[in-house]
Scaffold this motif. Sequence first.
Motif, short mmCIF file in Angstrom:
data_model
loop_
_atom_site.label_atom_id
_atom_site.label_comp_id
_atom_site.label_asym_id
_atom_site.label_seq_id
_atom_site.Cartn_x
_atom_site.Cartn_y
_atom_site.Cartn_z
N GLN A 51 -0.85 38.22 -13.24
CA GLN A 51 -1.09 36.76 -12.53
C GLN A 51 -0.17 36.48 -11.41
OE1 GLN A 51 -0.25 33.23 -15.31
NE2 GLN A 51 -2.03 32.25 -14.34
N GLU B 145 0.13 30.54 -8.83
CA GLU B 145 -1.07 29.56 -8.62
C GLU B 145 -2.61 30.26 -8.60
OE1 GLU B 145 -0.31 26.46 -7.97
OE2 GLU B 145 1.99 27.06 -8.18
N GLU B 146 -2.35 31.39 -9.44
CA GLU B 146 -3.91 32.16 -9.49
C GLU B 146 -4.23 32.18 -11.04
OE1 GLU B 146 -3.77 34.45 -5.49
OE2 GLU B 146 -4.30 35.66 -7.52
N GLY B 147 -5.10 32.62 -11.22
CA GLY B 147 -5.97 32.81 -12.60
C GLY B 147 -5.48 34.31 -12.72
N TYR C 113 -8.80 26.93 -17.87
CA TYR C 113 -9.55 28.01 -17.27
C TYR C 113 -10.95 28.11 -18.04
CZ TYR C 113 -5.06 29.71 -15.19
OH TYR C 113 -4.01 29.68 -14.36
N GLY D 238 -11.05 32.41 -13.32
CA GLY D 238 -10.91 31.37 -11.89
C GLY D 238 -9.61 31.15 -11.75
#
Lengths: 113, 113
Positions: A37, A40-42, B87, B104
């Motif tokens: 990860q 700020e991302e999945g 999520y 996502g």
Amino acid sequence: NAGVMQNPRHLVRRRGQEARLRCSPMKGHSHVYWYRQLPEEGLKFMVYLQKENIIDESGMPKERFSAEFPKEGPSILRIQQVVRGDSAAYFCASSPAQESEQYFGPGTRLTVT
Amino acid sequence: DAKTTQPPSMDCAEGRAANLPCNHSTISGNEYVYWYRQIHSQGPQYIIHGLKNNETNEMASLIITEDRKSSTLILPHATLRDTAVYYCIVRVLGAGNNRKLIWGLGTSLAVNP
């Protein structure tokens, strides 16, 4: 019943060193998954292992990254010759069967300086 | 590539229901919808999953539209501890029958007093 355990929780490496991340699945779970990860991302899937076998490594970079899940002991994600772009949180998950939900560990935060 | 789209952020008043939408218009017939949440960079926590029918457990309800192109996660009585990134995930079939979770960017839910 202890949850998924990961160590170390924080790891700092200089560029070019090796990083070794460990994951102990929940008791009775023989399926292990590794995710990465970025901020700020999945999560992004990296690799799926069963005891002693790599089942799906479609998300793992072809070079410098490797994973294993030996018959005895934790699963290991190894990153050789780390670069700054490897800095991320690495999460491990385990499940008792392929169809079951995955239970996540607290993650290892790798910082490459 | 992510198979889901979610609003980046939402607010909810404490004690009210939180309804989190998710679009997954390219989902295939045998792909499940999963929901996980992540509280302040901890390991993700499983919430619920479903295929076609609506599902309910002690944490939440999942409403899936008849065409399966979207779904809504409902937290019936949100508390401050429900503040997290939620999520919406599609589980696809990967190599070796790997049930791979495609994440996502999530929705950052803020529950306000």
